[in-house]
Write a protein that holds these residues in place. Sequence first.
Motif, PDB file in Angstrom:
ATOM      1  N   MET A  29       4.767   2.906  -2.553  1.00 31.52           N
ATOM      2  CA  MET A  29       5.302   1.921  -1.815  1.00 31.52           C
ATOM      3  C   MET A  29       4.996   1.738  -0.267  1.00 31.52           C
ATOM      4  SD  MET A  29       4.764  -0.648  -3.891  1.00 31.52           S
ATOM      5  CE  MET A  29       4.094  -0.880  -5.669  1.00 31.52           C
ATOM      6  N   ASP A  30       5.326   3.117   0.193  1.00 32.25           N
ATOM      7  CA  ASP A  30       6.388   3.149   1.731  1.00 32.25           C
ATOM      8  C   ASP A  30       4.334   3.343   2.341  1.00 32.25           C
ATOM      9  OD1 ASP A  30       8.665   3.788   1.536  1.00 32.25           O
ATOM     10  OD2 ASP A  30       8.979   6.056   2.003  1.00 32.25           O
ATOM     11  N   ALA A  31       3.060   4.251   1.349  1.00 34.69           N
ATOM     12  CA  ALA A  31       2.450   4.331   2.126  1.00 34.69           C
ATOM     13  C   ALA A  31       1.609   2.501   2.605  1.00 34.69           C
ATOM     14  CB  ALA A  31       1.030   5.485   1.520  1.00 34.69           C
ATOM     15  N   LEU A  32       1.478   1.720   1.436  1.00 35.87           N
ATOM     16  CA  LEU A  32       0.642   0.635   1.204  1.00 35.87           C
ATOM     17  C   LEU A  32       1.670  -0.038   2.246  1.00 35.87           C
ATOM     18  CD1 LEU A  32       1.243   0.195  -2.965  1.00 35.87           C
ATOM     19  CD2 LEU A  32      -1.108   0.819  -1.355  1.00 35.87           C
ATOM     20  N   SER A  33       2.997  -0.409   2.910  1.00 30.68           N
ATOM     21  CA  SER A  33       3.119  -1.035   3.750  1.00 30.68           C
ATOM     22  C   SER A  33       3.421  -0.685   5.196  1.00 30.68           C
ATOM     23  CB  SER A  33       4.792  -1.080   3.271  1.00 30.68           C
ATOM     24  OG  SER A  33       5.330   0.034   2.607  1.00 30.68           O
ATOM     25  N   SER A  34       2.762   0.146   4.905  1.00 32.98           N
ATOM     26  CA  SER A  34       2.434   1.366   6.442  1.00 32.98           C
ATOM     27  C   SER A  34       1.265   1.564   6.615  1.00 32.98           C
ATOM     28  CB  SER A  34       3.318   2.186   6.943  1.00 32.98           C
ATOM     29  OG  SER A  34       2.812   3.232   5.616  1.00 32.98           O
ATOM     30  N   CYS A  35       0.342   0.982   6.269  1.00 30.43           N
ATOM     31  CA  CYS A  35      -1.447   1.821   6.240  1.00 30.43           C
ATOM     32  C   CYS A  35      -1.822   0.791   6.637  1.00 30.43           C
ATOM     33  CB  CYS A  35      -1.483   1.899   4.949  1.00 30.43           C
ATOM     34  SG  CYS A  35      -1.622   1.156   3.595  1.00 30.43           S
ATOM     35  N   ASP A  36      -2.912   1.013   7.913  1.00 30.90           N
ATOM     36  CA  ASP A  36      -3.780   0.614   8.552  1.00 30.90           C
ATOM     37  C   ASP A  36      -4.468   0.208   8.073  1.00 30.90           C
ATOM     38  OD1 ASP A  36      -4.414   2.190   9.880  1.00 30.90           O
ATOM     39  OD2 ASP A  36      -3.255   2.172  11.369  1.00 30.90           O
TER      40      ASP A  36
ATOM     41  N   ILE B 226      -0.541  -6.053  -2.124  1.00 30.24           N
ATOM     42  CA  ILE B 226       0.304  -5.598  -1.437  1.00 30.24           C
ATOM     43  C   ILE B 226       0.299  -5.413   0.085  1.00 30.24           C
ATOM     44  CG2 ILE B 226       2.080  -3.345  -1.060  1.00 30.24           C
ATOM     45  CD1 ILE B 226       2.486  -3.748  -4.261  1.00 30.24           C
ATOM     46  N   ALA B 227      -1.563  -3.883   0.384  1.00 29.81           N
ATOM     47  CA  ALA B 227      -2.017  -4.362   1.738  1.00 29.81           C
ATOM     48  C   ALA B 227      -2.144  -4.959   2.462  1.00 29.81           C
ATOM     49  CB  ALA B 227      -2.799  -3.065   1.175  1.00 29.81           C
ATOM     50  N   LEU B 228      -2.973  -6.217   1.571  1.00 27.36           N
ATOM     51  CA  LEU B 228      -3.461  -6.859   2.454  1.00 27.36           C
ATOM     52  C   LEU B 228      -2.197  -7.995   2.961  1.00 27.36           C
ATOM     53  CD1 LEU B 228      -5.628  -8.735  -0.088  1.00 27.36           C
ATOM     54  CD2 LEU B 228      -6.456  -7.353   2.711  1.00 27.36           C
ATOM     55  N   ARG B 229      -0.838  -7.994   2.083  1.00 22.54           N
ATOM     56  CA  ARG B 229       0.195  -8.609   2.774  1.00 22.54           C
ATOM     57  C   ARG B 229       0.577  -8.433   3.782  1.00 22.54           C
ATOM     58  NH1 ARG B 229       1.972 -10.324  -2.644  1.00 22.54           N
ATOM     59  NH2 ARG B 229       3.231  -8.773  -2.725  1.00 22.54           N
ATOM     60  N   ASN B 230       0.601  -7.029   3.724  1.00 22.55           N
ATOM     61  CA  ASN B 230       1.401  -6.403   5.040  1.00 22.55           C
ATOM     62  C   ASN B 230      -0.095  -6.468   6.324  1.00 22.55           C
ATOM     63  OD1 ASN B 230       3.754  -4.933   3.979  1.00 22.55           O
ATOM     64  ND2 ASN B 230       3.088  -4.712   2.806  1.00 22.55           N
ATOM     65  N   ARG B 231      -0.955  -6.645   6.692  1.00 23.19           N
ATOM     66  CA  ARG B 231      -2.417  -7.044   6.946  1.00 23.19           C
ATOM     67  C   ARG B 231      -2.540  -5.712   7.303  1.00 23.19           C
ATOM     68  NH1 ARG B 231      -0.610 -11.569  10.553  1.00 23.19           N
ATOM     69  NH2 ARG B 231       1.131 -11.857   9.956  1.00 23.19           N
ATOM     70  N   ALA B 232      -3.114  -4.823   6.782  1.00 27.52           N
ATOM     71  CA  ALA B 232      -4.130  -3.839   6.429  1.00 27.52           C
ATOM     72  C   ALA B 232      -5.049  -4.309   5.971  1.00 27.52           C
ATOM     73  CB  ALA B 232      -3.333  -2.379   5.550  1.00 27.52           C
ATOM     74  N   THR B 233      -5.980  -3.845   6.057  1.00 27.57           N
ATOM     75  CA  THR B 233      -7.708  -3.932   6.080  1.00 27.57           C
ATOM     76  C   THR B 233      -7.816  -2.902   4.790  1.00 27.57           C
ATOM     77  OG1 THR B 233      -8.749  -4.032   8.066  1.00 27.57           O
ATOM     78  CG2 THR B 233     -10.193  -4.075   6.617  1.00 27.57           C
ATOM     79  N   VAL B 234      -8.469  -3.854   3.864  1.00 33.01           N
ATOM     80  CA  VAL B 234      -9.255  -3.724   2.678  1.00 33.01           C
ATOM     81  C   VAL B 234     -10.465  -3.169   2.213  1.00 33.01           C
ATOM     82  CG1 VAL B 234      -8.227  -3.695  -0.411  1.00 33.01           C
ATOM     83  CG2 VAL B 234      -6.988  -4.630   1.601  1.00 33.01           C
ATOM     84  N   ILE B 235     -11.174  -2.168   1.658  1.00 32.37           N
ATOM     85  CA  ILE B 235     -12.281  -1.609   1.300  1.00 32.37           C
ATOM     86  C   ILE B 235     -12.037  -0.972   0.071  1.00 32.37           C
ATOM     87  CG2 ILE B 235     -14.406  -0.270   2.036  1.00 32.37           C
ATOM     88  CD1 ILE B 235     -13.280   0.142   4.664  1.00 32.37           C
ATOM     89  N   GLU B 236     -12.852  -2.441  -0.997  1.00 31.16           N
ATOM     90  CA  GLU B 236     -13.058  -1.707  -1.900  1.00 31.16           C
ATOM     91  C   GLU B 236     -14.145  -1.380  -2.911  1.00 31.16           C
ATOM     92  OE1 GLU B 236     -11.105  -4.229  -4.928  1.00 31.16           O
ATOM     93  OE2 GLU B 236     -12.148  -2.977  -6.926  1.00 31.16           O
ATOM     94  N   VAL B 237     -14.311  -0.530  -3.451  1.00 32.60           N
ATOM     95  CA  VAL B 237     -15.973  -0.310  -3.749  1.00 32.60           C
ATOM     96  C   VAL B 237     -15.462   0.078  -5.635  1.00 32.60           C
ATOM     97  CG1 VAL B 237     -17.505   1.991  -3.447  1.00 32.60           C
ATOM     98  CG2 VAL B 237     -16.254   1.466  -1.706  1.00 32.60           C
ATOM     99  N   ASN B 238     -16.885  -0.347  -6.065  1.00 30.73           N
ATOM    100  CA  ASN B 238     -17.127  -0.206  -7.479  1.00 30.73           C
ATOM    101  C   ASN B 238     -18.553  -0.580  -7.713  1.00 30.73           C
ATOM    102  OD1 ASN B 238     -16.668  -1.187 -10.526  1.00 30.73           O
ATOM    103  ND2 ASN B 238     -13.909  -0.902 -10.080  1.00 30.73           N
TER     104      ASN B 238
END
Length: 243
Positions: free
Chosen positions: A175-182, A202-214
């Motif tokens: 949670m610490d990492a997800l709320s502080s990562c960019d 959670i990361a998106l709510r904290n304004r991080a950019t999210v890249i997903e691969v699948n």
Amino acid sequence: MDALELMQARKVYRQKNRVCVLTGAGVSSESGVPTFRGEDGLWRNYNPMELATFEAFKRDPLLVWEWYQWRRQLIRKCEPNPSHRAIFQMENDKEHFLLITQNVDGLHKRAGSSKVVEIHGNIWDVKCITCDHVFTMDHDFENLPPVCDDCGSFLRPNVVWFGETIPRESLEKSMDALSSCDLLIVAGTSGYVQPAASFAQIALRNRATVIEVNIEKTPNAALVDHFFVGKSGEILPSLIAEQ
Ligand code: BJW
Ligand code: ZN
């Protein structure tokens, strides 16, 4: 793969310095480890999802142990793949980094990753169901189910089953990492199993950019900033490539 979008994502990767990665079974599939919800995930006509509970263990500890023994033997022969190595490279590239993995196979650590939280535990560790002692036991057991030397109770794999909570320290670190990562990079997870299924949001709510691969679209595909359909062993190395 969309070449333009890949270029944009590479630029994002270069610019960000607080990076978090979430992985699931898909990143180990190219090493030969079966995924859970894939076609190759079944064994003996049992649904693995029905084996991954404490109720199943209480009902039939031998059956559950045979499944884990089979997986331990299989994983022992597997080697880390380009996904694991690319994620280790990310740890070296970035000042702030955390890998959150749902995988219990230990392949990230074998690829060199050290800033890693194994939120569902590790298949090489066992825990006494009575005295809670945790031991690393990476050999095969002669007699199944194995028993605790101290109290004689059954030992269980030290992994997190359905209905069990993620160890508090692992969840707090995550949670610490997800709320502080960019930047959060999500790879090879179907996004059905909580709480990891909520990490991208959670990361998106904290304004991080999210890249997903699948290799296929997931429930988060429409929410994330960049979604790449393809093998993580091909896309992750090209995401971090210099040019
Ligand atoms: C590739 C690829 C390639 C392939 N490149 N991609 C109702 C609503 C919400 C929650 C719940 C609910 N009912 C119950 C719950 C809670 C439950 C849950 O989420 N259930 C859902 C299924 C509905 N969660 C829990 O119980 C968790 N604890 C918890 O929530 O505590 C609080 C609580 C307590 C009590 C009650 C309620 C709440 C614990 C979950 C533990 C999961 N454990 C397992 C087993 C671990 C041990 C072991 O390995 O044996 O963890 S289950 C299994 O699923 C394993 C995995 O880590 C996990 C996630 O799977 P993953 O990694 O996503 O794999 P797959 O196979 O699903 O997907 C692979 C993906 O890769 C696919 O998308 C492919 O396309 C892709 N892929 N090749 C890129 N080359
Ligand atoms: Zn014991």
